[in-house]
Design a protein around this motif. Structure first.
Motif, PDB file in Angstrom:
ATOM      1  N   LEU A  12       7.130 -57.930  66.542  1.00 23.22           N
ATOM      2  CA  LEU A  12       6.944 -58.174  65.116  1.00 23.22           C
ATOM      3  C   LEU A  12       8.207 -57.886  64.326  1.00 23.22           C
ATOM      4  CD1 LEU A  12       3.462 -56.442  64.679  1.00 23.22           C
ATOM      5  CD2 LEU A  12       3.906 -58.879  64.993  1.00 23.22           C
ATOM      6  N   ARG A  13       8.331 -58.562  63.176  1.00 29.06           N
ATOM      7  CA  ARG A  13       9.378 -58.261  62.196  1.00 29.06           C
ATOM      8  C   ARG A  13       8.767 -57.340  61.147  1.00 29.06           C
ATOM      9  NH1 ARG A  13      10.148 -64.342  60.652  1.00 29.06           N
ATOM     10  NH2 ARG A  13       7.892 -64.057  60.919  1.00 29.06           N
ATOM     11  N   VAL A  14       9.314 -56.162  61.021  1.00 26.58           N
ATOM     12  CA  VAL A  14       8.767 -55.143  60.122  1.00 26.58           C
ATOM     13  C   VAL A  14       9.758 -54.896  58.992  1.00 26.58           C
ATOM     14  CG1 VAL A  14       7.938 -52.765  59.919  1.00 26.58           C
ATOM     15  CG2 VAL A  14       7.520 -54.066  62.043  1.00 26.58           C
ATOM     16  N   GLY A  15       9.318 -55.110  57.764  1.00 24.85           N
ATOM     17  CA  GLY A  15      10.153 -54.806  56.604  1.00 24.85           C
ATOM     18  C   GLY A  15       9.957 -53.359  56.183  1.00 24.85           C
ATOM     19  N   LEU A  16      11.035 -52.659  55.920  1.00 23.45           N
ATOM     20  CA  LEU A  16      10.992 -51.245  55.541  1.00 23.45           C
ATOM     21  C   LEU A  16      11.293 -51.106  54.048  1.00 23.45           C
ATOM     22  CD1 LEU A  16      10.943 -48.182  56.175  1.00 23.45           C
ATOM     23  CD2 LEU A  16      13.378 -48.380  56.762  1.00 23.45           C
ATOM     24  N   ILE A  17      10.365 -50.480  53.309  1.00 26.30           N
ATOM     25  CA  ILE A  17      10.549 -50.241  51.877  1.00 26.30           C
ATOM     26  C   ILE A  17      10.440 -48.749  51.607  1.00 26.30           C
ATOM     27  CG2 ILE A  17       9.513 -50.523  49.589  1.00 26.30           C
ATOM     28  CD1 ILE A  17       8.736 -53.338  50.336  1.00 26.30           C
ATOM     29  N   LEU A  18      11.486 -48.184  51.015  1.00 28.69           N
ATOM     30  CA  LEU A  18      11.455 -46.798  50.569  1.00 28.69           C
ATOM     31  C   LEU A  18      11.605 -46.689  49.049  1.00 28.69           C
ATOM     32  CD1 LEU A  18      13.446 -45.070  53.428  1.00 28.69           C
ATOM     33  CD2 LEU A  18      11.102 -44.544  52.762  1.00 28.69           C
ATOM     34  N   ASP A  19      12.103 -47.732  48.405  1.00 29.22           N
ATOM     35  CA  ASP A  19      12.194 -47.721  46.945  1.00 29.22           C
ATOM     36  C   ASP A  19      10.795 -47.761  46.331  1.00 29.22           C
ATOM     37  OD1 ASP A  19      14.959 -47.774  47.063  1.00 29.22           O
ATOM     38  OD2 ASP A  19      15.034 -49.965  47.043  1.00 29.22           O
ATOM     39  N   THR A  20      10.666 -47.245  45.114  1.00 31.66           N
ATOM     40  CA  THR A  20       9.389 -47.254  44.413  1.00 31.66           C
ATOM     41  C   THR A  20       9.470 -48.137  43.177  1.00 31.66           C
ATOM     42  OG1 THR A  20       9.918 -45.380  42.974  1.00 31.66           O
ATOM     43  CG2 THR A  20       8.999 -44.856  45.139  1.00 31.66           C
ATOM     44  N   VAL A  21       8.321 -48.690  42.783  1.00 31.25           N
ATOM     45  CA  VAL A  21       8.297 -49.530  41.582  1.00 31.25           C
ATOM     46  C   VAL A  21       8.404 -48.690  40.320  1.00 31.25           C
ATOM     47  CG1 VAL A  21       6.994 -51.404  42.642  1.00 31.25           C
ATOM     48  CG2 VAL A  21       5.767 -49.543  41.509  1.00 31.25           C
ATOM     49  N   THR A  22       8.205 -47.389  40.417  1.00 31.10           N
ATOM     50  CA  THR A  22       8.279 -46.534  39.239  1.00 31.10           C
ATOM     51  C   THR A  22       9.617 -45.816  39.116  1.00 31.10           C
ATOM     52  OG1 THR A  22       7.359 -44.651  40.442  1.00 31.10           O
ATOM     53  CG2 THR A  22       5.803 -46.108  39.350  1.00 31.10           C
ATOM     54  N   GLY A  23      10.488 -45.987  40.096  1.00 37.58           N
ATOM     55  CA  GLY A  23      11.752 -45.276  40.088  1.00 37.58           C
ATOM     56  C   GLY A  23      11.651 -43.850  40.578  1.00 37.58           C
ATOM     57  N   ALA A  24      10.481 -43.458  41.067  1.00 40.26           N
ATOM     58  CA  ALA A  24      10.295 -42.101  41.583  1.00 40.26           C
ATOM     59  C   ALA A  24      11.105 -41.904  42.858  1.00 40.26           C
ATOM     60  CB  ALA A  24       8.816 -41.842  41.862  1.00 40.26           C
ATOM     61  N   THR A  25      11.563 -40.687  43.081  1.00 39.73           N
ATOM     62  CA  THR A  25      12.325 -40.344  44.282  1.00 39.73           C
ATOM     63  C   THR A  25      11.369 -39.902  45.383  1.00 39.73           C
ATOM     64  OG1 THR A  25      14.197 -39.636  42.943  1.00 39.73           O
ATOM     65  CG2 THR A  25      14.117 -38.833  45.217  1.00 39.73           C
ATOM     66  N   VAL A  26      11.569 -40.438  46.567  1.00 35.34           N
ATOM     67  CA  VAL A  26      10.741 -40.069  47.711  1.00 35.34           C
ATOM     68  C   VAL A  26      11.215 -38.729  48.260  1.00 35.34           C
ATOM     69  CG1 VAL A  26       9.993 -40.772  50.020  1.00 35.34           C
ATOM     70  CG2 VAL A  26      10.342 -42.493  48.243  1.00 35.34           C
ATOM     71  N   ASP A  27      10.287 -37.801  48.496  1.00 40.32           N
ATOM     72  CA  ASP A  27      10.710 -36.489  48.987  1.00 40.32           C
ATOM     73  C   ASP A  27      11.069 -36.544  50.473  1.00 40.32           C
ATOM     74  OD1 ASP A  27       8.332 -36.298  50.456  1.00 40.32           O
ATOM     75  OD2 ASP A  27       7.462 -34.732  49.225  1.00 40.32           O
ATOM     76  N   GLU A  28      11.711 -35.488  50.942  1.00 36.99           N
ATOM     77  CA  GLU A  28      12.270 -35.487  52.292  1.00 36.99           C
ATOM     78  C   GLU A  28      11.197 -35.542  53.363  1.00 36.99           C
ATOM     79  OE1 GLU A  28      15.345 -35.928  53.520  1.00 36.99           O
ATOM     80  OE2 GLU A  28      15.710 -36.442  51.433  1.00 36.99           O
ATOM     81  N   ASP A  29      10.099 -34.817  53.200  1.00 30.66           N
ATOM     82  CA  ASP A  29       9.025 -34.856  54.202  1.00 30.66           C
ATOM     83  C   ASP A  29       8.474 -36.262  54.358  1.00 30.66           C
ATOM     84  OD1 ASP A  29       8.920 -32.143  55.041  1.00 30.66           O
ATOM     85  OD2 ASP A  29       7.822 -31.593  53.232  1.00 30.66           O
ATOM     86  N   THR A  30       8.291 -36.951  53.246  1.00 31.39           N
ATOM     87  CA  THR A  30       7.748 -38.309  53.284  1.00 31.39           C
ATOM     88  C   THR A  30       8.758 -39.280  53.888  1.00 31.39           C
ATOM     89  OG1 THR A  30       6.398 -37.841  51.333  1.00 31.39           O
ATOM     90  CG2 THR A  30       6.799 -40.153  51.865  1.00 31.39           C
ATOM     91  N   ARG A  31      10.004 -39.199  53.448  1.00 25.42           N
ATOM     92  CA  ARG A  31      11.037 -40.079  53.992  1.00 25.42           C
ATOM     93  C   ARG A  31      11.180 -39.887  55.502  1.00 25.42           C
ATOM     94  NH1 ARG A  31      15.455 -42.925  52.095  1.00 25.42           N
ATOM     95  NH2 ARG A  31      14.929 -42.320  49.965  1.00 25.42           N
ATOM     96  N   ARG A  32      11.140 -38.646  55.934  1.00 24.48           N
ATOM     97  CA  ARG A  32      11.295 -38.351  57.355  1.00 24.48           C
ATOM     98  C   ARG A  32      10.141 -38.960  58.169  1.00 24.48           C
ATOM     99  NH1 ARG A  32      13.297 -33.661  56.632  1.00 24.48           N
ATOM    100  NH2 ARG A  32      11.290 -32.635  56.319  1.00 24.48           N
TER     101      ARG A  32
END
Length: 469
Positions: free
Chosen positions: A257-277
């Motif tokens: 499969l081709r999997v698209g990765l999105i970490l940006d948010t529509v609200t401009g919120a910053t993703v925390d380290e536990d979640t990003r990891r």
């Protein structure tokens, strides 16, 4: 106190044991255990933890609703139904302190489909008022607590269901999702939470009258096979002819499969380290299995977040202004919670924005479909940061601050509700303090099968943490 000591669970050596719903249904079919024995064990487990969890809105332990088809896939397995869904003879209070509901006169359309899977319903699970909040907290009543750590939110709006499944009271419970309300509590409680495609199951009564139907019905479970079994069982009872069938998914597929990765948010919120990891670790597991993962851009701008809040406000105004007519003459909007009243007031101040917001939101399905034309799956966080402590999102927080906190946290899930696409939350990480972290997979409208296949792969590659360990 270490993290294991803080946990609240009811797992014990009884008829339920450590089994998931599929395992229990197999035992019932073999005659190894009876459905009455399972119901009694689940009732005892609920009593053992309810004083701490506060997850039950209404219990019917003395007279549960029994599935009537012994051939149904989940016959005899105990469950709870969320308290925004009618079951004849039981009250439906929608999590509100503004009225006291009378018993429903008949089963709702989705409740009939749910019962058709063979499940034994022991009562109703708690939700925040009208499902508007992303935490199961109230103005005066005690909050529903996260069994992984009772100082933290279990999410919402299917928070009562998630708390009971995570704590081992039942292996599967009803949930529905209008902005993330299956996926958010699943992420907070370390569960599997599939928001099906729009139209996959019969709609609840309220969803049918929405200007944009963004509510999907489903369950929260502790295993991928339970979620897959429920989808197949519900489909056996009714299938939308306009969607491809899912069938019973039993494991991962072999296709690349081709999997698209999105970490940006529509609200401009910053993703925390536990979640990003957790998301990056999941991406690495998918690549190791032969899938291609590549970063992609969001298909919408920050305008989407503003339009969603506008629509949220419209729904709050409709709920508060019509509940005296539709729910109970005793409904007192002045006793509604702070978030409901704040959303209504916001919408009334900005009513002129509603036509444009609805027009733009109705274009979102086409925008998201174009994204999924290039990638079979999108990988993202469920939430921008890990579950907050109780009180952070309580409806007693001043509206302007509360809506700011909510939109900085719930920064991914609403897109699927407006697009109609399916999304699944999987427990793919934990914080340093032992709280679960969820990741989300999204597929094209009607393609729950691909999500379940990938979920099986990830569950095998990184078995989900168990609260009783």
């Amino acid at each position: 106190m270490d993290e294991a000591a803080r946990r609240i669970h009811a797992f014990t050596d009884d008829a339920l044991g450590d089994h998931d719903a599929v395992g229990l249904a197999e035992q019932v079919r073999r005659g190894a255990v009876g459905r009455d024995e399972l119901a009694a064990a689940a009732a005892a487990r609920s009593r053992a933890v309810e004083a701490e969890l506060h997850a039950v809105a209404f219990d019917a332990f003395a007279s549960p609703r029994l599935g009537d088809d012994p051939e149904a896939a989940l016959f005899g397995v105990p469950t709870f139904v969320k308290d925004n869904t009618d079951l004849a003879g039981w009250p439906t209070n929608h999590g509100s302190e503004a009225y006291v509901a009378s018993p429903a006169k008949r089963d709702g359309a989705y409740a009939r489909q749910y019962l058709g899977t063979g499940l034994t319903v022991l009562g109703k699970s708690r939700l925040p008022e009208f499902g508007f909040n992303a935490t199961t907290e109230f103005m005066t009543q005690p909050p529903t607590r996260n069994p992984w750590d009772p100082a933290y939110s279990v999410g919402a709006s299917s928070g009562g269901s998630a708390a009971m499944v995570a704590a081992g009271v039942v292996p599967i419970a009803h949930a529905n999702d209008g902005g993330g309300s299956i996926r958010i509590p699943a992420a907070c409680a370390g569960l599997v939470g599939l928001k099906p495609s729009r139209g996959r199951h019969r709609d609840g009564e309220q969803a049918r009258h929405l200007p944009i139907n963004m509510v999907s019905e489903g369950v929260v479970t502790r295993s991928v096979r339970d979620t897959a079994a429920f989808v197949a069982a519900a489909e056996d009872g009714w299938r939308n002819p306009n969607l491809p069938p899912v069938g019973l998914v039993t494991g991962p597929a072999q296709r690349r499969l081709r999997v698209g990765l999105i970490l940006d948010t529509v609200t401009g919120a910053t993703v925390d380290e536990d979640t990003r990891r957790a998301v990056e670790r999941t991406a690495a597991l998918l690549e190791r299995a032969g899938h291609v993962v590549e970063p992609i851009a969001l298909p919408v701008t920050e305008q989407f977040a503003a339009d969603f809040v506008q629509y949220w406000g419209l729904l709050a105004e409709l709920a508060l202004d019509t509940s005296r007519l539709l729910l109970s003459r005793s409904f007192d909007a002045a006793r509604a919670d702070g978030l409901s009243r704040g959303l209504r007031a916001f919408h009334r101040r900005h009513l002129y924005r509603t036509p444009g917001a609805l027009r733009r939101l109705r274009r979102v399905p086409q925008q998201c479909a174009a994204l999924l034309a290039r990638h079979e799956v999108v990988l993202s966080p469920v939430l921008a940061h890990t579950t907050p402590p109780l009180g952070h999102l309580a409806p007693t927080v001043a509206y302007d601050e509360l809506i700011h906190r909510l939109t900085r946290w719930v920064a991914y899930t609403p897109l699927n509700n407006i697009s109609g696409q399916p999304g699944i939350s999987l427990p793919m990480g934990t914080t340093a303090g032992g709280l679960p972290v969820g990741v989300q997979l999204t597929a094209a409208h009607g393609d729950e099968r691909t999500l379940l296949e990938l979920a099986y792969l990830l569950e095998a590659a990184q078995p989900f943490a168990r609260i009783q360990d």
